[in-house]
Enzyme design. Structure first.
Site, PDB file in Angstrom:
ATOM      1  N   GLN A 291      -0.266  46.683 -15.751  1.00 16.20           N
ATOM      2  CA  GLN A 291      -0.088  47.895 -16.560  1.00 16.20           C
ATOM      3  C   GLN A 291      -1.426  48.331 -17.152  1.00 16.20           C
ATOM      4  O   GLN A 291      -1.999  47.616 -17.984  1.00 16.20           O
ATOM      5  CB  GLN A 291       0.896  47.600 -17.702  1.00 16.20           C
ATOM      6  CG  GLN A 291       1.118  48.765 -18.630  1.00 16.20           C
ATOM      7  CD  GLN A 291       1.929  48.368 -19.862  1.00 16.20           C
ATOM      8  OE1 GLN A 291       1.954  47.201 -20.240  1.00 16.20           O
ATOM      9  NE2 GLN A 291       2.568  49.329 -20.488  1.00 16.20           N
TER      10      GLN A 291
ATOM     11  N   TYR B  72      -2.665  50.794 -19.447  1.00 16.54           N
ATOM     12  CA  TYR B  72      -2.520  51.819 -20.490  1.00 16.54           C
ATOM     13  C   TYR B  72      -3.706  51.743 -21.470  1.00 16.54           C
ATOM     14  O   TYR B  72      -4.436  52.685 -21.641  1.00 16.54           O
ATOM     15  CB  TYR B  72      -1.215  51.600 -21.284  1.00 16.54           C
ATOM     16  CG  TYR B  72       0.042  52.130 -20.637  1.00 16.54           C
ATOM     17  CD1 TYR B  72       0.099  52.435 -19.290  1.00 16.54           C
ATOM     18  CD2 TYR B  72       1.201  52.323 -21.396  1.00 16.54           C
ATOM     19  CE1 TYR B  72       1.269  52.912 -18.714  1.00 16.54           C
ATOM     20  CE2 TYR B  72       2.370  52.806 -20.825  1.00 16.54           C
ATOM     21  CZ  TYR B  72       2.400  53.096 -19.486  1.00 16.54           C
ATOM     22  OH  TYR B  72       3.554  53.568 -18.931  1.00 16.54           O
TER      23      TYR B  72
ATOM     24  N   GLU C  84      12.988  49.039 -23.214  1.00 19.58           N
ATOM     25  CA  GLU C  84      12.740  47.651 -23.593  1.00 19.58           C
ATOM     26  C   GLU C  84      13.225  47.330 -24.999  1.00 19.58           C
ATOM     27  O   GLU C  84      12.868  46.320 -25.556  1.00 19.58           O
ATOM     28  CB  GLU C  84      11.225  47.383 -23.539  1.00 19.58           C
ATOM     29  CG  GLU C  84      10.636  47.574 -22.179  1.00 19.58           C
ATOM     30  CD  GLU C  84      11.303  46.695 -21.169  1.00 19.58           C
ATOM     31  OE1 GLU C  84      11.326  45.478 -21.364  1.00 19.58           O
ATOM     32  OE2 GLU C  84      11.843  47.230 -20.180  1.00 19.58           O
TER      33      GLU C  84
ATOM     34  N   SER D 278       1.490  47.149 -32.124  1.00 23.65           N
ATOM     35  CA  SER D 278       1.251  46.167 -33.200  1.00 23.65           C
ATOM     36  C   SER D 278       2.319  46.308 -34.299  1.00 23.65           C
ATOM     37  O   SER D 278       2.965  47.347 -34.428  1.00 23.65           O
ATOM     38  CB  SER D 278      -0.144  46.368 -33.798  1.00 23.65           C
ATOM     39  OG  SER D 278      -0.118  47.482 -34.664  1.00 23.65           O
ATOM     40  N   ASN D 279       2.456  45.240 -35.094  1.00 24.33           N
ATOM     41  CA  ASN D 279       3.497  45.267 -36.128  1.00 24.33           C
ATOM     42  C   ASN D 279       3.233  46.332 -37.199  1.00 24.33           C
ATOM     43  O   ASN D 279       4.175  46.885 -37.772  1.00 24.33           O
ATOM     44  CB  ASN D 279       3.647  43.875 -36.752  1.00 24.33           C
ATOM     45  CG  ASN D 279       4.424  42.950 -35.833  1.00 24.33           C
ATOM     46  OD1 ASN D 279       4.519  43.211 -34.630  1.00 24.33           O
ATOM     47  ND2 ASN D 279       4.986  41.889 -36.385  1.00 24.33           N
TER      48      ASN D 279
END
Ligand SMILES: Cc1cc2nc3c(=O)[nH]c(=O)nc-3n(C[C@H](O)[C@H](O)[C@H](O)COP(=O)(O)OP(=O)(O)OC[C@H]3O[C@@H](n4cnc5c(N)ncnc54)[C@H](O)[C@@H]3O)c2cc1C
Length: 397
Positions: A125, A127, A243, A382-383
């Site tokens: 992937q 990106y 997802e 990210s969180n």
């Protein structure tokens, strides 16, 4: 009509028998002990799934899948991860495959879907770029049209296992527009094309999970554009919505929690099992409670998905809670190891060390997993970014 929930429990039993009977002992040993999983291990597993008809179970039947419901798909991931199956590498079967059968031309479907189902081709992937990770729309890799080709120049980074890849799907900029999300296209690029250079990035567990990929005037046939030119941003978002529940990695945390509990029961501190130490027992209980809550939240989200509800911010919540839990379980394992949890030898983790292991057999794998696990709060969005999503969509801030 069959009750989908009862049918799903029968399916759970089927997946368990598959894992009991078909998962090779060597592979299971590696996963259970957090040892390195190599390309041939992943391919072995994916080919076993293919033989079972499950490599793309969540795809529509028309494209070789089983039309699994969201619940079946979730159960499959949960049970296989708990039983010691390796990570189901998502780039082909979960990411590019669904984009191709949804937006691709018939020629693209005929060419690319069969080797994704059978794992005869490995996908990566492309990106993220330097300066375009969280702010992905800022990506600068350019593709200019020259006759019946695009000519691609730029750089991708953090590209997982691209060293093994036959193909990479990339978001590239085909035009400069007023909004950065516009003018981005989705291209399929053959890794054998002249002008591609791959450079490894060693992560702190000493292994090569990720890479930099450089494109220098790489010629890509226009037939490898997926969907419409300039509409790639929308396809990328569809991919992420697919997802939504799997990001919690519930099965993996359940497996690790069981291992932590077993380790704490077998490890003596001052003559008593660590699991009986009041402070450590409290820590174990808190982790177990968080795991139960995560499980309940995941099943609620799957139940919503079964009604066809559009994905909401719960995916962000599960990403945050799931990744933090994985890290905290790993940290508790290190504490059980005691001093052996402070020494890490990357060579030993790769079976290349010449020194005796510092500590018990399992220490190296646990440490490696802990070090690599620091990335779970970064990748897949990210969180901090997930918290921004929650604040916007739930709290309206
Ligand atoms: C192990 C691993 C594997 C990966 N595999 C792939 C892959 O196969 N393919 C691929 O394309 N990418 C992959 N990635 C890249 C991953 O998607 C990015 O690392 C991630 O999106 C974060 O982007 P960044 O690294 O550029 O960090 P940045 O976006 O530069 O962020 C740096 C820090 O700032 C914070 N931050 C940024 N913006 C905000 C904001 N608006 N509000 C609050 N905080 C903010 C972030 O949370 C982070 O803590 C992988 C990354 C890792 C670590």
């Amino acid at each position: 009509m069959t009750d989908p929930f009862l049918a799903a429990e029968a399916f759970r039993a089927e997946v368990r028998s598959f894992c009991d009977e078909k998962l090779p002992a060597g592979l299971k040993h590696k996963v259970m002990n957090n040892l390195l999983i190599e390309k041939e291990d992943y391919v072995q597993y994916l080919k076993l799934l293919h033989a079972q008809g499950w490599s793309v179970g969540h795809w529509p039947k028309d494209y070789g899948g089983c039309d699994w419901t969201p619940l079946q798909r979730f159960i499959f991931e949960e049970e296989t991860s708990m039983a010691g199956a390796p990570w189901l590498i998502p780039f082909g079967v979960n990411y590019v495959g669904p984009i191709l059968y949804t937006y691709g031309t018939q020629a693209q479907k005929d060419r690319f879907l069969p080797p994704i189902r059978s794992t005869d081709e490995w996908w990566a992937q492309g990106y993220s770029e330097p300066g375009a990770g969280s702010d992905l729309a800022g990506l600068r890799t350019r593709a200019r049209r020259e006759g019946d080709h695009y000519v691609v120049s730029g750089q991708k980074i953090w590209t997982t296992y691209v060293q093994w890849a036959d193909w990479i799907f990339c978001l590239v900029r085909t035009t400069q527009e007023d909004r950065p999300q516009k003018g981005i296209s989705f291209l399929l690029i053959d890794m054998k094309s002249p002008g591609i250079t791959v450079r490894p990035i060693r992560t702190m567990d000493g292994y090569r999970h990720v890479n930099e990929v450089f494109f220098d005037e790489v010629r890509v046939p226009c037939e490898n554009l997926v969907g419409e030119e300039g509409a790639g941003w929308g396809y990328g978002k569809v991919l992420l919505a697919n997802e939504r529940v799997l990001v919690a990695e519930l099965g993996r945390s359940t497996r690790q929690m069981r291992r932590l509990e077993a380790m704490a029961s077998q490890t003596l501190r001052q003559g008593r099992p660590l699991a009986e130490d009041p402070a450590f027992a409290l820590r174990l209980s808190e982790l177990k409670l968080r795991l139960h809550v995560l499980r309940a939240t995941c099943y609620q989200a799957v139940a919503d998905a079964m009604t066809g509800a559009a994905p909401g911010a719960e995916a962000s919540l599960m990403k945050i809670r799931g990744s933090e839990l994985q890290q905290d379980i790993a940290e508790a394992m290190l504490d059980v190891l005691g001093p052996a949890g402070m020494v890490f030898d990357p060579a030993a983790a790769q079976g290349e060390g010449h020194l005796p292991p510092a500590g018990p057999f399992e220490a190296t794998g646990i440490l490696r997993d802990h070090l690599h696990g620091r990335a779970t709060t970064i990748y897949g969005g990210s969180n901090e970014i997930q918290r921004n999503i929650i604040s916007k969509s739930v709290l309206g801030l």
